[in-house]
Design a protein around this motif. Structure first.
Motif, PDB file in Angstrom:
ATOM      1  N   ILE A 339      45.045  29.846  32.730  1.00 40.89           N
ATOM      2  CA  ILE A 339      45.131  31.199  33.413  1.00 40.89           C
ATOM      3  C   ILE A 339      43.585  31.742  34.056  1.00 40.89           C
ATOM      4  N   ILE A 340      44.178  31.771  35.751  1.00 36.43           N
ATOM      5  CA  ILE A 340      43.313  32.725  36.285  1.00 36.43           C
ATOM      6  C   ILE A 340      44.222  33.827  36.658  1.00 36.43           C
ATOM      7  N   SER A 341      43.713  35.545  36.160  1.00 35.75           N
ATOM      8  CA  SER A 341      44.107  36.896  36.751  1.00 35.75           C
ATOM      9  C   SER A 341      42.779  37.159  38.161  1.00 35.75           C
ATOM     10  N   PHE A 342      43.710  38.011  38.272  1.00 42.05           N
ATOM     11  CA  PHE A 342      43.139  38.814  39.786  1.00 42.05           C
ATOM     12  C   PHE A 342      42.360  40.425  38.874  1.00 42.05           C
ATOM     13  N   LEU A 343      41.431  41.114  39.041  1.00 44.21           N
ATOM     14  CA  LEU A 343      40.923  42.074  38.104  1.00 44.21           C
ATOM     15  C   LEU A 343      41.271  43.295  39.396  1.00 44.21           C
ATOM     16  N   PRO A 344      41.650  44.178  38.629  1.00 42.62           N
ATOM     17  CA  PRO A 344      42.028  45.734  40.365  1.00 42.62           C
ATOM     18  C   PRO A 344      40.696  45.992  40.531  1.00 42.62           C
ATOM     19  N   ASN A 345      41.153  46.032  41.389  1.00 45.78           N
ATOM     20  CA  ASN A 345      40.096  46.519  42.292  1.00 45.78           C
ATOM     21  C   ASN A 345      38.761  47.679  42.320  1.00 45.78           C
ATOM     22  N   GLU A 346      39.386  48.366  41.186  1.00 43.75           N
ATOM     23  CA  GLU A 346      38.276  49.717  40.534  1.00 43.75           C
ATOM     24  C   GLU A 346      36.978  48.287  39.741  1.00 43.75           C
ATOM     25  N   VAL A 347      37.480  47.806  39.277  1.00 38.97           N
ATOM     26  CA  VAL A 347      36.569  46.443  38.274  1.00 38.97           C
ATOM     27  C   VAL A 347      35.755  46.030  39.342  1.00 38.97           C
ATOM     28  N   LEU A 348      34.278  46.016  40.290  1.00 40.11           N
ATOM     29  CA  LEU A 348      33.268  45.319  39.970  1.00 40.11           C
ATOM     30  C   LEU A 348      32.617  45.053  39.290  1.00 40.11           C
ATOM     31  N   PRO A 349      32.292  43.856  40.017  1.00 40.76           N
ATOM     32  CA  PRO A 349      31.190  42.464  39.879  1.00 40.76           C
ATOM     33  C   PRO A 349      29.699  43.128  40.142  1.00 40.76           C
ATOM     34  N   LEU A 350      28.597  42.257  38.568  1.00 40.34           N
ATOM     35  CA  LEU A 350      26.853  42.927  38.585  1.00 40.34           C
ATOM     36  C   LEU A 350      26.349  41.696  39.510  1.00 40.34           C
ATOM     37  N   SER A 351      26.545  41.813  40.545  1.00 42.18           N
ATOM     38  CA  SER A 351      25.750  39.928  40.727  1.00 42.18           C
ATOM     39  C   SER A 351      24.458  39.717  39.755  1.00 42.18           C
ATOM     40  N   MET A 352      24.441  39.638  39.160  1.00 37.80           N
ATOM     41  CA  MET A 352      23.090  38.357  38.374  1.00 37.80           C
ATOM     42  C   MET A 352      22.448  36.854  38.559  1.00 37.80           C
ATOM     43  N   GLU A 353      22.227  37.406  40.157  1.00 36.07           N
ATOM     44  CA  GLU A 353      21.700  36.158  40.333  1.00 36.07           C
ATOM     45  C   GLU A 353      20.208  35.227  39.932  1.00 36.07           C
ATOM     46  N   GLY A 354      19.674  36.167  39.999  1.00 35.51           N
ATOM     47  CA  GLY A 354      17.958  36.149  39.532  1.00 35.51           C
ATOM     48  C   GLY A 354      18.168  35.948  38.240  1.00 35.51           C
ATOM     49  N   VAL A 355      18.821  35.403  37.536  1.00 32.38           N
ATOM     50  CA  VAL A 355      18.652  35.507  35.787  1.00 32.38           C
ATOM     51  C   VAL A 355      18.510  33.859  35.774  1.00 32.38           C
ATOM     52  N   LYS A 356      19.954  32.833  36.683  1.00 30.38           N
ATOM     53  CA  LYS A 356      20.419  31.877  36.710  1.00 30.38           C
ATOM     54  C   LYS A 356      18.863  31.264  37.377  1.00 30.38           C
ATOM     55  N   GLN A 357      18.011  31.720  38.199  1.00 28.57           N
ATOM     56  CA  GLN A 357      17.113  31.535  39.045  1.00 28.57           C
ATOM     57  C   GLN A 357      16.033  31.767  38.460  1.00 28.57           C
ATOM     58  N   ASN A 358      16.127  32.777  37.804  1.00 27.63           N
ATOM     59  CA  ASN A 358      14.211  32.764  36.899  1.00 27.63           C
ATOM     60  C   ASN A 358      14.841  31.650  35.257  1.00 27.63           C
ATOM     61  N   LEU A 359      15.653  31.624  34.649  1.00 30.26           N
ATOM     62  CA  LEU A 359      16.110  30.935  33.651  1.00 30.26           C
ATOM     63  C   LEU A 359      16.660  30.071  33.841  1.00 30.26           C
ATOM     64  N   GLY A 360      17.384  29.719  34.609  1.00 26.17           N
ATOM     65  CA  GLY A 360      18.031  28.338  34.665  1.00 26.17           C
ATOM     66  C   GLY A 360      19.130  27.740  34.093  1.00 26.17           C
ATOM     67  N   VAL A 361      19.905  29.578  33.405  1.00 25.82           N
ATOM     68  CA  VAL A 361      21.024  29.262  33.294  1.00 25.82           C
ATOM     69  C   VAL A 361      22.394  30.311  33.905  1.00 25.82           C
TER      70      VAL A 361
END
Length: 523
Positions: A339-361
């Motif tokens: 199932i895919i559910s949509f989060l309420p608008n007040e729940v905001l994502p925390l971008s952690m793209e640097g983790v992938k770039q540095n650790l590879g996961v």
């Protein structure tokens, strides 16, 4: 049950995700979870899904029969040694509901009708199609049940009486209808495997063909919620925008190039399409995965990046359904339906793209905490790291067997408390570096280890081990043994009044107030 909310419980989480291969649209505000009560299903291989007028979910399985999920338990209807002769074949290919509330379902050997008043199942009284594999079926608003099988399209009323039979030809060839769709104006459309696109003319009681211009045949269609267009999926050509009122084939059918840029043809082999009621995205199951598209202002498509939601691994999916609450139910063979559910608008994502770039996961924290403009993250197998997302900087304490999987935030200083071997250490982050210092060392027995830490905000650090509970004074450095006979300590908390509670693995929950201790609940 009148609301699918009884099945789909509300979930509020913080979504930690990674942005990969930036595209205009990213699926940051969605979550994926398993079907409720999926462990009760006779098989994980689902061919179709349907939500009835009361909100119940019905699953058609490969070899496991018909299943009804009421949010609490799954009821299975099939032939087996306890109930022989219920169905000639237990593979359910399609499900619908007539105007009287009866459930119709097609199998690989005929059609059956289930009465929800007594759950009696009877075969459709039409000997012609009794042994045929049913491709698809749909109940329309006028009370008609349309059934496609063996290059024929049949029409029935709610009593099970046949009221029509149609053979649709494309370029002189009889082909099987692979999808049936009723639009908002109550027009019935069908697509044809190895054929074209047709619309039912009620006055003439016949199907009118449209000039489908592609060799790749249509597989399903849906009417756009906000534009006058329809969207048609194809087997090998990707997505097509369809305008039935347009003059000329080129204007009537507009191939969308969003998928044609990909070399893998499986991306363009599409099974099924729906439009969600929350964001208005188009969702399609393809030969290799699930895809989503945002409709732009000029009625073209932008691909939605689902890399933070779904793996890129090849999937074998069948149908997708948007339920009464806007959740998307995706069925298939592999992986398990979800199932895919949509989060309420007040729940905001925390971008952690640097983790992938540095650790590879991707970031998958076991424990997580924010301090100033950076985050402490304990990640399994990779140790502890401090991550500054604004500057894309991170510092790592590499994993070792003595480093604990948990940490505790101090009340009067920066950093975090962790455990290495039998010592409590303080780790601080400064100028992109990590600094360690020993707070205290615990006299432990052989086989004993520290299992829990708690700062009570009153100048004490509580330390739970395999056999003991210690209190360490952060002011004078004095270590006191509080308990030595309560068993494995798993967690410690305290109240604003200074009462300390701790949970043990073998002797329940305890409370400490002043110098006295009291067992609250014995396991």
């Amino acid at each position: 049950m009148k609301n699918i909310g009884r099945i789909v419980l509300p979930i509020i989480i913080l979504l930690l995700t990674v942005r990969i291969n930036a595209v205009p649209v990213k699926a940051f505000d969605m979550i994926v979870r398993n079907l409720p009560n999926s462990e009760q299903l006779p098989t994980k291989e689902l061919l179709c899904i349907f939500q009835d007028s009361e909100g119940y979910m019905w699953y058609g399985t490969e070899g496991g029969g018909l299943c009804r999920d009421d949010g609490y338990m799954v009821k299975v209807f099939r032939s087996d040694f306890k109930n022989p002769g219920v169905l000639e074949n237990n593979s359910v290919t399609c499900i619908t509901e007539d105007g009287e509330g009866k459930i119709w379902f097609g199998t690989k050997r005929g059609v059956y009708i289930l009465s929800k008043t007594d759950y009696e199942i009877r075969a459709l009284a039409d000997e012609t199609i009794k042994g045929w594999t049913i491709t698809t079926m749909t109940a329309t608003s006028d009370g008609t049940i349309w059934i496609s099988t063996n290059r024929h399209l049949f029409r029935y009323n709610a009593s099970g009486e046949r009221t029509g039979k149609y053979i649709l030809k494309w370029k002189g060839q009889e082909n099987t209808v692979n999808s049936i769709y009723e639009d908002k104006k109550k027009k019935v459309w069908v697509t044809q495997a190895k054929g074209g696109l047709f619309c039912y003319d009620k006055v003439k009681d016949s199907f009118i063909s449209y000039p489908w211009p592609y060799d790749e045949y249509p597989t399903s269609m849906t009417e756009d919620h906000n534009t006058p267009y329809y969207w048609v999926t194809t087997w090998g050509k990707g997505m097509v925008r369809f305008d039935p009122k347009a003059q000329g084939v080129d204007k009537m059918f507009r191939l969308q190039t969003v998928d044609n840029a990909y070399s893998d043809s499986d991306t363009r082999k599409l099974h099924h399409i729906i439009q969600d009621s929350v964001k208005g995205y188009l969702w399609v199951t393809a030969a290799d995965n699930l895809y989503a598209y945002k409709i732009t202002a000029d009625a073209s498509l932008d691909k939605v990046d689902l890399s933070c939601l779904l793996s890129a691994d090849r999937k074998i999916l069948t149908k997708i359904l948007s339920d009464q609450s806007g959740n998307l139910w995706v069925t298939g063979y592999y992986p398990s339906s979800f199932i895919i559910s949509f989060l309420p608008n007040e729940v905001l994502p925390l971008s952690m793209e640097g983790v992938k770039q540095n650790l590879g996961v991707i970031a998958s924290p076991m424990q997580f905490s924010q301090e100033k403009n950076y985050y402490w993250i304990r990640q399994k197998k990779l140790g502890l790291y401090a991550y500054d997302p604004q500057r894309e900087r991170m510092s790592v304490v590499k994993n070792d067997r003595e480093l604990s999987f948990f940490f505790e935030r101090p009340s009067d200083r920066e950093g975090i408390y962790m455990v290495r071997d039998h010592s409590v250490i303080l780790i601080r982050y400064k100028e992109d570096r990590l600094f360690e210092s020993i707070v205290c060392t615990i006299p432990i027995k052989q086989g004993e280890r520290i299992r829990a830490l708690h700062d009570d905000r009153r100048g004490n650090l509580w330390i739970g081990t395999t056999y003991h509970l210690f209190r360490y004074s952060l002011e004078d450095g004095r270590l006191t043994t509080v308990c030595d006979d309560v068993g494995f300590i798993n967690a410690i908390v305290s109240s604003n009044e200074g009462v300390v509670y701790f949970a043990t693995e073998s002797r329940g929950l305890w409370r400490i107030s002043g110098e006295s201790r009291l067992q609250i609940k014995d396991t």
